[in-house]
Design a protein around this motif. Structure first.
Motif, short mmCIF file in Angstrom:
data_model
loop_
_atom_site.label_atom_id
_atom_site.label_comp_id
_atom_site.label_asym_id
_atom_site.label_seq_id
_atom_site.Cartn_x
_atom_site.Cartn_y
_atom_site.Cartn_z
N VAL A 44 0.85 -1.19 0.00
CA VAL A 44 0.00 0.00 0.00
C VAL A 44 0.89 1.24 0.00
O VAL A 44 1.82 1.35 0.81
CB VAL A 44 -0.93 0.03 1.23
CG1 VAL A 44 -1.75 1.32 1.25
CG2 VAL A 44 -1.83 -1.20 1.25
N VAL A 46 0.69 5.53 0.02
CA VAL A 46 -0.15 6.70 0.21
C VAL A 46 0.55 7.92 -0.37
O VAL A 46 1.66 8.27 0.03
CB VAL A 46 -0.45 6.94 1.71
CG1 VAL A 46 -1.28 8.20 1.89
CG2 VAL A 46 -1.16 5.73 2.31
N ASN A 53 -5.05 12.89 0.43
CA ASN A 53 -4.18 11.75 0.17
C ASN A 53 -4.84 10.76 -0.78
O ASN A 53 -6.06 10.58 -0.78
CB ASN A 53 -3.83 11.04 1.47
CG ASN A 53 -3.01 11.92 2.40
OD1 ASN A 53 -2.40 12.90 1.96
ND2 ASN A 53 -2.99 11.58 3.68
N THR A 54 -4.00 10.11 -1.59
CA THR A 54 -4.46 9.07 -2.51
C THR A 54 -3.80 7.75 -2.13
O THR A 54 -2.58 7.69 -1.97
CB THR A 54 -4.10 9.42 -3.96
OG1 THR A 54 -4.71 10.66 -4.32
CG2 THR A 54 -4.58 8.32 -4.91
N THR A 55 -4.59 6.72 -1.97
CA THR A 55 -4.05 5.40 -1.61
C THR A 55 -4.01 4.51 -2.85
O THR A 55 -5.01 4.39 -3.56
CB THR A 55 -4.92 4.74 -0.53
OG1 THR A 55 -4.92 5.56 0.64
CG2 THR A 55 -4.37 3.37 -0.17
N ARG A 56 -2.87 3.94 -3.08
CA ARG A 56 -2.72 3.00 -4.18
C ARG A 56 -2.26 1.65 -3.63
O ARG A 56 -1.43 1.60 -2.72
CB ARG A 56 -1.71 3.51 -5.21
CG ARG A 56 -2.19 4.76 -5.97
CD ARG A 56 -1.18 5.22 -6.98
NE ARG A 56 -1.64 6.40 -7.70
CZ ARG A 56 -0.95 7.03 -8.65
NH1 ARG A 56 0.27 6.60 -8.97
NH2 ARG A 56 -1.45 8.08 -9.27
N ILE A 57 -2.78 0.59 -4.20
CA ILE A 57 -2.43 -0.77 -3.76
C ILE A 57 -1.80 -1.51 -4.95
O ILE A 57 -2.31 -1.46 -6.07
CB ILE A 57 -3.66 -1.52 -3.25
CG1 ILE A 57 -4.27 -0.76 -2.06
CG2 ILE A 57 -3.28 -2.94 -2.81
CD1 ILE A 57 -5.54 -1.39 -1.52
#
Length: 252
Positions: A44, A46, A53-57
């Motif tokens: 993960v 952030v 904030n943008t969360t990418r997985i």
């Protein structure tokens, strides 16, 4: 033809096709790299921005294939390459989709080993042999052959499963344990001899001097033992756990 056997074979083939299809199916907006790869942990990330904030997985994969080869594959599969360097290439997915940006990152983490770490012990062994203290007969040709085989570990490899420095530290300790113990014994004996001399206890000192010859012999014998093959075995261990490229495939 035996019908039951035929159905069994067909069922086995069908299962194999399903498994193969699953193995090479898309992972989010991007296909999995078709070369040999090992899947690591999901990660993960952030990203901080003005709008929040943008969360990418990401799904993580490791391969022993060179970065250039992996990047070349994704150049033919992804809509756009957005960044490229000697150690990294990033690609966007289909325009307008939620997973458009940063869909794939192909990169190589910074190297943690140097050629000194890998080959200095072998150079030390050659120095011992040339000085007549080692029992091996290794040449520059032998060293260059190992450098050609394992040199990539110093500038192209990373090790997600363990610390290569700690592994080499353990190898150093193991290969030098005999010499270290012999030198310790020699130093302790010399200190005791000096102590007895300062106290005027010359009889006891003479007895220890005779022992000192045996301790010196043990030290010389320990130094003469070749650790070339042991160290090469350590390089084999590093090679078995090394990867050249990490692939991050965005799934969210």
């Amino acid at each position: 033809m035996n019908t039951s056997i035929s159905k069994s074979v067909l069922a086995g083939i069908a299962v194999a096709i399903v498994l193969l299809g699953g193995q090479w199916a898309s992972a989010g907006p991007a296909p999995l790299y078709p070369g040999p790869a090992v899947e690591g942990e999901q990660r993960v990330v952030v990203l901080e921005g003005e709008g929040g904030n943008t969360t990418r997985i990401f799904r993580i994969f490791y391969t022993r294939d060179p970065l250039k080869k992996v990047a070349a594959y994704y150049e033919g599969k992804m809509p756009q390459k957005t960044a490229s360097s000697a150690t990294e290439a990033t690609f966007d997915g289909s325009p307008g989709t939620p997973l458009e940006y940063g869909a794939v990152k192909v990169w190589r983490p910074a190297a943690v080993l140097s050629e000194f770490d890998l080959f200095d012990p072998l150079k030390e062994e050659m120095g011992k042999e040339q000085a007549g203290m080692g029992n091996g007969h290794h040449t520059q040709h032998d060293l260059k052959a190992l450098q050609a085989r394992y040199g990539y570990l110093a500038d192209e490899a990373f090790f997600p499963g363990f610390s290569p420095r700690e592994r080499l530290k353990g190898c150093r300790k193991k290969t030098g344990s005999g010499i270290g113990k012999a030198k310790q014994d020699q130093a302790s004996l010399q200190a005791r001899i000096q102590e007895l001399a300062s106290q005027g206890r010359f009889g006891e000192m003479q007895q220890l001097l005779s022992q000192a010859q045996g301790v010196t012999s043990n030290t010389n014998q320990a130094m003469s033992v070749s650790h070339w093959d042991e160290w090469t075995g350590c390089l084999d261990e590093l090679d078995a756990g090394a990867f050249r490229t990490q692939i991050n495939i965005r799934i969210k």
